[in-house]
Design a protein around this motif. Structure first.
Motif, mmCIF file in Angstrom:
data_model
loop_
_atom_site.group_PDB
_atom_site.id
_atom_site.type_symbol
_atom_site.label_atom_id
_atom_site.label_comp_id
_atom_site.label_asym_id
_atom_site.label_seq_id
_atom_site.Cartn_x
_atom_site.Cartn_y
_atom_site.Cartn_z
ATOM 1 N N ASP A 56 0.836 -1.210 0.000
ATOM 2 C CA ASP A 56 0.000 0.000 0.000
ATOM 3 C C ASP A 56 0.868 1.255 0.000
ATOM 4 O O ASP A 56 1.943 1.273 0.595
ATOM 5 N N THR A 57 0.378 2.287 -0.643
ATOM 6 C CA THR A 57 1.050 3.583 -0.599
ATOM 7 C C THR A 57 0.872 4.183 0.796
ATOM 8 O O THR A 57 0.056 3.708 1.588
ATOM 9 N N LEU A 58 1.620 5.247 1.069
ATOM 10 C CA LEU A 58 1.488 5.927 2.360
ATOM 11 C C LEU A 58 0.058 6.406 2.572
ATOM 12 O O LEU A 58 -0.520 6.225 3.646
ATOM 13 N N SER A 59 -0.521 7.020 1.555
ATOM 14 C CA SER A 59 -1.872 7.571 1.718
ATOM 15 C C SER A 59 -2.911 6.467 1.857
ATOM 16 O O SER A 59 -3.838 6.587 2.659
ATOM 17 N N LYS A 60 -2.766 5.382 1.116
ATOM 18 C CA LYS A 60 -3.739 4.289 1.221
ATOM 19 C C LYS A 60 -3.638 3.588 2.577
ATOM 20 O O LYS A 60 -4.656 3.241 3.178
ATOM 21 N N ALA A 61 -2.420 3.405 3.073
ATOM 22 C CA ALA A 61 -2.229 2.755 4.373
ATOM 23 C C ALA A 61 -2.835 3.586 5.507
ATOM 24 O O ALA A 61 -3.343 3.037 6.481
ATOM 25 N N GLY A 62 -2.790 4.900 5.393
ATOM 26 C CA GLY A 62 -3.311 5.761 6.450
ATOM 27 C C GLY A 62 -4.768 6.131 6.310
ATOM 28 O O GLY A 62 -5.388 6.619 7.260
ATOM 29 N N SER A 63 -5.348 5.888 5.147
ATOM 30 C CA SER A 63 -6.722 6.346 4.885
ATOM 31 C C SER A 63 -7.756 5.740 5.831
ATOM 32 O O SER A 63 -8.693 6.416 6.241
ATOM 33 N N LEU A 67 -5.222 9.155 8.671
ATOM 34 C CA LEU A 67 -3.875 9.672 8.886
ATOM 35 C C LEU A 67 -3.280 10.175 7.583
ATOM 36 O O LEU A 67 -3.516 9.609 6.514
ATOM 37 N N SER A 68 -2.476 11.208 7.680
ATOM 38 C CA SER A 68 -1.821 11.763 6.501
ATOM 39 C C SER A 68 -0.665 10.854 6.069
ATOM 40 O O SER A 68 -0.191 10.014 6.837
ATOM 41 N N ARG A 69 -0.215 11.065 4.843
ATOM 42 C CA ARG A 69 0.947 10.331 4.350
ATOM 43 C C ARG A 69 2.155 10.578 5.240
ATOM 44 O O ARG A 69 2.923 9.662 5.535
ATOM 45 N N GLU A 70 2.320 11.823 5.677
ATOM 46 C CA GLU A 70 3.460 12.171 6.523
ATOM 47 C C GLU A 70 3.413 11.416 7.850
ATOM 48 O O GLU A 70 4.437 10.929 8.339
ATOM 49 N N ARG A 71 2.240 11.289 8.446
ATOM 50 C CA ARG A 71 2.129 10.568 9.718
ATOM 51 C C ARG A 71 2.445 9.083 9.534
ATOM 52 O O ARG A 71 3.126 8.476 10.368
ATOM 53 N N ARG A 73 4.424 7.869 7.256
ATOM 54 C CA ARG A 73 5.872 7.828 7.053
ATOM 55 C C ARG A 73 6.602 7.883 8.396
ATOM 56 O O ARG A 73 7.572 7.161 8.628
ATOM 57 N N GLN A 74 6.118 8.727 9.322
ATOM 58 C CA GLN A 74 6.731 8.846 10.647
ATOM 59 C C GLN A 74 6.578 7.536 11.439
ATOM 60 O O GLN A 74 7.515 7.101 12.113
ATOM 61 N N ILE A 75 5.415 6.940 11.355
ATOM 62 C CA ILE A 75 5.172 5.661 12.045
ATOM 63 C C ILE A 75 6.116 4.596 11.495
ATOM 64 O O ILE A 75 6.727 3.832 12.246
ATOM 65 N N GLU A 76 6.250 4.556 10.178
ATOM 66 C CA GLU A 76 7.130 3.577 9.539
ATOM 67 C C GLU A 76 8.586 3.817 9.919
ATOM 68 O O GLU A 76 9.321 2.879 10.240
ATOM 69 N N GLU A 77 9.000 5.066 9.912
ATOM 70 C CA GLU A 77 10.382 5.404 10.266
ATOM 71 C C GLU A 77 10.697 4.980 11.699
ATOM 72 O O GLU A 77 11.750 4.414 11.974
ATOM 73 N N LYS A 78 9.779 5.233 12.613
ATOM 74 C CA LYS A 78 9.994 4.847 14.015
ATOM 75 C C LYS A 78 10.071 3.326 14.144
ATOM 76 O O LYS A 78 10.930 2.793 14.846
#
Length: 92
Positions: A56-63, A67-71, A73-78
């Motif tokens: 899934d893309t960032l936006s699809k995973a958060g939809s 959650l925004s794409r940026e959020r 991305r932050q969850i994934e980075e952590k």
């Protein structure tokens, strides 16, 4: 490198010049719970990261969670940082 680029596996920095990342299996739920033992939103993060690992893309995973794409991305980075530390401790 992120989960999507890992093709369903988790990229862990290897520290080697010739092979900068090791691709290891996505952690079991038990390991994931141990990484996030003090977080109330562990179920949400588990679902989001699994969706990312499956493509899934960032936006699809958060939809689903608004959650925004940026959020995402932050969850994934952590998660990648936590899992890298866990992997180093258990494979040293």
């Amino acid at each position: 490198m992120n989960l999507l680029q890992g093709n369903g596996r988790v990229p862990i920095p290897s520290g080697r010049q010739d092979m900068p990342y090791l691709l290891i299996d996505f952690p079991s739920r038990k390991v994931f719970d141990a990484l996030y033992s003090k977080r109330a939103d562990v179920d949400k993060h588990w679902l989001i990261l699994n969706r990312r690992a499956k493509g899934d893309t960032l936006s699809k995973a958060g939809s689903t969670f608004g959650l925004s794409r940026e959020r995402v991305r932050q969850i994934e980075e952590k998660f990648l940082r936590l899992y890298h530390l866990y992997w180093q401790r258990t494979n040293a």
